[in-house]
Write an enzyme that holds these catalytic residues in place. Structure first.
Site, PDB file in Angstrom:
ATOM      1  N   GLU A   1     -18.468  21.576 -15.888  1.00  0.00           N
ATOM      2  CA  GLU A   1     -18.804  20.228 -16.358  1.00  0.00           C
ATOM      3  C   GLU A   1     -17.932  19.188 -15.668  1.00  0.00           C
ATOM      4  O   GLU A   1     -18.395  18.098 -15.313  1.00  0.00           O
ATOM      5  CB  GLU A   1     -18.627  20.145 -17.872  1.00  0.00           C
ATOM      6  CG  GLU A   1     -19.613  21.037 -18.625  1.00  0.00           C
ATOM      7  CD  GLU A   1     -19.194  21.265 -20.068  1.00  0.00           C
ATOM      8  OE1 GLU A   1     -19.148  20.287 -20.824  1.00  0.00           O
ATOM      9  OE2 GLU A   1     -18.894  22.423 -20.426  1.00  0.00           O
TER      10      GLU A   1
ATOM     11  N   ASN B   1     -16.505  27.305 -23.628  1.00  0.00           N
ATOM     12  CA  ASN B   1     -17.177  26.245 -22.873  1.00  0.00           C
ATOM     13  C   ASN B   1     -16.900  26.320 -21.371  1.00  0.00           C
ATOM     14  O   ASN B   1     -15.773  26.576 -20.962  1.00  0.00           O
ATOM     15  CB  ASN B   1     -16.740  24.879 -23.395  1.00  0.00           C
ATOM     16  CG  ASN B   1     -17.144  24.663 -24.833  1.00  0.00           C
ATOM     17  OD1 ASN B   1     -18.194  25.140 -25.264  1.00  0.00           O
ATOM     18  ND2 ASN B   1     -16.312  23.958 -25.581  1.00  0.00           N
TER      19      ASN B   1
ATOM     20  N   ASN C   1      -2.024  -2.228  13.140  1.00  0.00           N
ATOM     21  CA  ASN C   1      -3.481  -2.020  13.104  1.00  0.00           C
ATOM     22  C   ASN C   1      -3.902  -0.756  13.858  1.00  0.00           C
ATOM     23  O   ASN C   1      -4.756   0.000  13.387  1.00  0.00           O
ATOM     24  CB  ASN C   1      -4.209  -3.239  13.684  1.00  0.00           C
ATOM     25  CG  ASN C   1      -3.948  -4.487  12.842  1.00  0.00           C
ATOM     26  OD1 ASN C   1      -3.376  -4.389  11.754  1.00  0.00           O
ATOM     27  ND2 ASN C   1      -4.360  -5.640  13.338  1.00  0.00           N
TER      28      ASN C   1
ATOM     29  N   HIS D   1     -39.335  23.315 -11.666  1.00  0.00           N
ATOM     30  CA  HIS D   1     -39.413  22.484 -12.888  1.00  0.00           C
ATOM     31  C   HIS D   1     -38.643  23.133 -14.040  1.00  0.00           C
ATOM     32  O   HIS D   1     -38.982  22.918 -15.199  1.00  0.00           O
ATOM     33  CB  HIS D   1     -40.867  22.236 -13.305  1.00  0.00           C
ATOM     34  CG  HIS D   1     -41.767  21.839 -12.179  1.00  0.00           C
ATOM     35  ND1 HIS D   1     -41.985  20.524 -11.822  1.00  0.00           N
ATOM     36  CD2 HIS D   1     -42.481  22.589 -11.291  1.00  0.00           C
ATOM     37  CE1 HIS D   1     -42.821  20.480 -10.781  1.00  0.00           C
ATOM     38  NE2 HIS D   1     -43.125  21.716 -10.436  1.00  0.00           N
TER      39      HIS D   1
ATOM     40  N   SER E   1       0.826  -1.216   0.000  1.00  0.00           N
ATOM     41  CA  SER E   1       0.000   0.000   0.000  1.00  0.00           C
ATOM     42  C   SER E   1       0.857   1.261   0.000  1.00  0.00           C
ATOM     43  O   SER E   1       0.351   2.373   0.069  1.00  0.00           O
ATOM     44  CB  SER E   1      -0.933   0.015   1.226  1.00  0.00           C
ATOM     45  OG  SER E   1      -0.193  -0.144   2.411  1.00  0.00           O
TER      46      SER E   1
ATOM     47  N   LYS F   1     -16.832  28.975 -29.909  1.00  0.00           N
ATOM     48  CA  LYS F   1     -17.190  28.348 -28.637  1.00  0.00           C
ATOM     49  C   LYS F   1     -16.408  28.872 -27.434  1.00  0.00           C
ATOM     50  O   LYS F   1     -15.228  29.165 -27.522  1.00  0.00           O
ATOM     51  CB  LYS F   1     -16.978  26.828 -28.713  1.00  0.00           C
ATOM     52  CG  LYS F   1     -18.002  26.107 -29.559  1.00  0.00           C
ATOM     53  CD  LYS F   1     -19.415  26.202 -29.034  1.00  0.00           C
ATOM     54  CE  LYS F   1     -19.689  25.279 -27.875  1.00  0.00           C
ATOM     55  NZ  LYS F   1     -19.748  23.872 -28.254  1.00  0.00           N
TER      56      LYS F   1
ATOM     57  N   GLN G   1      -7.454  -1.954   4.057  1.00  0.00           N
ATOM     58  CA  GLN G   1      -6.416  -1.202   3.357  1.00  0.00           C
ATOM     59  C   GLN G   1      -7.031  -0.415   2.187  1.00  0.00           C
ATOM     60  O   GLN G   1      -6.472   0.583   1.747  1.00  0.00           O
ATOM     61  CB  GLN G   1      -5.331  -2.162   2.855  1.00  0.00           C
ATOM     62  CG  GLN G   1      -4.204  -1.490   2.121  1.00  0.00           C
ATOM     63  CD  GLN G   1      -2.984  -2.397   2.000  1.00  0.00           C
ATOM     64  OE1 GLN G   1      -2.280  -2.641   2.984  1.00  0.00           O
ATOM     65  NE2 GLN G   1      -2.755  -2.916   0.812  1.00  0.00           N
TER      66      GLN G   1
ATOM     67  N   LYS H   1      -8.083   3.727   2.199  1.00  0.00           N
ATOM     68  CA  LYS H   1      -7.303   4.941   1.956  1.00  0.00           C
ATOM     69  C   LYS H   1      -7.472   5.538   0.563  1.00  0.00           C
ATOM     70  O   LYS H   1      -7.616   6.750   0.407  1.00  0.00           O
ATOM     71  CB  LYS H   1      -5.825   4.673   2.262  1.00  0.00           C
ATOM     72  CG  LYS H   1      -5.563   4.728   3.780  1.00  0.00           C
ATOM     73  CD  LYS H   1      -4.217   4.209   4.169  1.00  0.00           C
ATOM     74  CE  LYS H   1      -4.166   2.701   4.132  1.00  0.00           C
ATOM     75  NZ  LYS H   1      -5.111   2.050   5.071  1.00  0.00           N
TER      76      LYS H   1
ATOM     77  N   SER I   1     -13.093  25.446 -28.352  1.00  0.00           N
ATOM     78  CA  SER I   1     -13.285  24.211 -29.102  1.00  0.00           C
ATOM     79  C   SER I   1     -12.199  24.121 -30.165  1.00  0.00           C
ATOM     80  O   SER I   1     -11.728  25.141 -30.670  1.00  0.00           O
ATOM     81  CB  SER I   1     -14.671  24.228 -29.758  1.00  0.00           C
ATOM     82  OG  SER I   1     -14.682  23.415 -30.914  1.00  0.00           O
TER      83      SER I   1
HETATM   84  N1  ARG Z   1      -1.226  -1.220   5.120  1.00  0.00           N
HETATM   85  C1  ARG Z   1      -2.154  -1.692   6.097  1.00  0.00           C
HETATM   86  C2  ARG Z   1      -3.499  -0.952   5.931  1.00  0.00           C
HETATM   87  O1  ARG Z   1      -3.514   0.031   5.286  1.00  0.00           O
HETATM   88  C3  ARG Z   1      -1.641  -1.439   7.474  1.00  0.00           C
HETATM   89  C4  ARG Z   1      -2.156  -2.374   8.495  1.00  0.00           C
HETATM   90  C5  ARG Z   1      -1.610  -3.733   8.261  1.00  0.00           C
HETATM   91  N2  ARG Z   1      -2.019  -4.635   9.248  1.00  0.00           N
HETATM   92  C6  ARG Z   1      -1.899  -5.965   9.090  1.00  0.00           C
HETATM   93  N3  ARG Z   1      -2.323  -6.690  10.054  1.00  0.00           N
HETATM   94  N4  ARG Z   1      -1.423  -6.492   8.005  1.00  0.00           N
HETATM   95  O2  ARG Z   1      -4.497  -1.370   6.410  1.00  0.00           O
END
Ligand code: ARG
Length: 463
Positions: A290, A285, A110, A156, A23, A283, A322, A325, A277
């Site tokens: 948009e 735009n 964690n 409307h 990650s 044009k 994970q 993110k 354009s």
């Molecule tokens: N890269 C992991 C995440 O974004 C970090 C936590 C990893 N924990 C694990 N038990 N492998 O969630």
């Protein structure tokens, strides 16, 4: 690179799995939060005598050096690392040898990742609210100059009743004000510290969770460690607030798109905020609007991604998380980018009151006022409604407006009509007459503007 967790394994990780699992390509965005969290953690370890205090100080100062090195571009984050947490720990260990290996005592990735993401989002919320404030200030600025700029209000997408540009824009101010509140609420709810939750069940070391929570600016440690490592409500709430803000930006954008068209021409965008354009020389735009409208789809997708990712996972941490993110980061980036362009686009846009007034003159938007005129002279509203309906039909037939219809035609339908009806249905008077809280009368809108200036737009120290 050898994994820190390699002890139990007899083989290297397959390189495809390594890429799949990693990650670092996106969570490196949280390097600052990760290092800050680690400094708090290690300081606590030293204070509590869990590790030698001298070692803790050494680790803390080396972590600060790593942060400075990344900031200044002297250290690049290794894309081969599993994640940002592993990268920082590995770098630390490379620099400090076995002392660096003490950092991860009484902690897990964690709780680490959970604390990082909360800190990251707190900062982004501050930035986004700052941008929203600028947007509100811009809208208020335009509104204040257009308290008397009469235009049709629509239902409307049909011309309905007279309002002003100020009244119209202040509706968006209310939306963005609520959006800010939603972000503040999200901040408040998520401001508890998961650090110390460990992998899921805390630790047997005498850690001080209050200390780290305080050091990192949280209100308190989270109350349950399983929840601490598996709660992603704040991600959902953030993306929900972002999605709704994007929906509001998208509605405003859609109106600007319409208003830029020759069918409306209520506004002319500055050349720096419109595009041409490749084939049609005439044009101009409204691409920004948009794109905002289009990008809103991403924000809604990010929210759906998170809810779907969460709905089936058991307690506590699962690797599914994970995935949180990229959804969160995408919402952050999308929203910030949209806010950064819409504000100057609005600031430089030229609104065209003459075209708004012209649109107001067509479409019988003073028909309700005409009926109200009769009501004020004693006719029940439903009857007055019928009379004016017939008058409008007459106008349509002869191609005139209510203002142009001769008084004799009025009196044919009701003798209550006198010459002062023209004054009663004059658009400016129609707007001025709606001097009710929340209404379009310049006085009412000015009051609304003043309230916004005294609350949302007031500098923090004056509040
Ligand atoms: N890269 C992991 C995440 O974004 C970090 C936590 C990893 N924990 C694990 N038990 N492998 O969630």
């Amino acid at each position: 690179m050898a994994k820190l967790w390699k002890g139990r394994f007899s083989k290297e990780l397959d390189s495809r799995v390594n890429d799949f699992n990693s990650s670092v390509s996106f969570d490196s965005a949280m390097y600052r939060e990760d290092i800050t969290g680690s400094i708090a953690h290690v300081s606590m370890l030293g204070r509590q005598g869990i590790i030698d205090d001298g070692d803790a100080k050494k680790i803390a100062s080396e972590l600060a050096a790593i942060l400075g090195d990344i900031d200044e571009g002297r250290l690049t984050i290794d894309r081969e690392a599993e994640d940002i947490h592993m990268f920082v720990e590995e770098e630390l260990t490379e620099r400090l040898g076995s002392t660096g290996k003490k950092l991860h005592t009484a902690r897990s990735r964690n709780d680490q990742v959970a604390v990082d993401l909360r800190m990251y989002l707190r900062k982004r919320i501050d930035e986004i609210c700052g941008e929203l404030r600028k947007l509100i200030a811009t809208l208020v600025g335009i509104a204040e100059k257009n308290l008397e700029t009469v235009m049709p209000g629509y239902t409307h997408l049909q011309r309905a009743q007279p309002i002003t540009l100020a009244h119209h824009l202040m509706a968006y101010v209310e939306m963005f004000k609520r959006d800010m509140t939603r972000f503040f609420n999200c901040f408040e709810l998520m401001n508890v510290c998961p650090l110390g939750s460990g992998a899921l069940a805390t630790t047997t070391y005498p850690i001080d969770r209050e200390y780290t929570a305080k050091m990192l600016g949280f209100d308190a440690p989270c109350a349950n460690s399983l929840d601490g490592v598996s709660d992603r409500d704040y991600c959902v709430e953030f993306c929900s607030a972002a999605a709704l803000t994007m929906v509001h930006l998208s509605r405003l954008s859609e109106e600007i798109v319409l208003w830029c068209s020759w069918e409306f021409k209520f506004v002319e965008l500055d050349d720096a905020y419109a595009t041409g354009s490749s084939i049609m020389p005439q044009k101009k735009n409204p691409d920004i609007c948009e794109l905002i409208r289009g990008k809103t789809g991403r924000a809604l997708g990010d929210l759906t991604t998170l809810l779907t990712m969460l709905k089936g996972i058991p307690l506590a941490y699962n690797k599914d998380m994970q995935e949180d993110k990229e959804a969160v980061f995408d919402s952050v980036d999308t929203l910030k980018q949209c806010l950064s362009v819409i504000v100057p686009m609005l600031e430089t846009a030229k609104f065209i009151p003459a075209n708004m007034a012209a649109a107001g003159r067509r479409g019988f938007i003073n028909a309700t006022d005409c009926a109200d005129y009769l009501v004020k002279k004693g006719m029940p509203f439903r009857d007055a409604y019928g009379v004016v309906g017939r008058l409008v039909a007459k106008c349509v037939e002869s191609g005139v407006t209510l203002d142009e219809l001769p008084i004799d035609d009025y009196r044919e339908e009701s003798v209550l009509f006198e010459k002062d009806v023209y004054e009663a249905i004059d658009l400016v008077n129609c707007v001025r007459g709606r001097n009710v809280v929340g209404g379009p009368a310049p006085q009412a809108v000015q009051k609304h503007i003043d309230t916004i200036k005294n609350t949302v737009l007031k500098p923090l120290e004056e509040k």
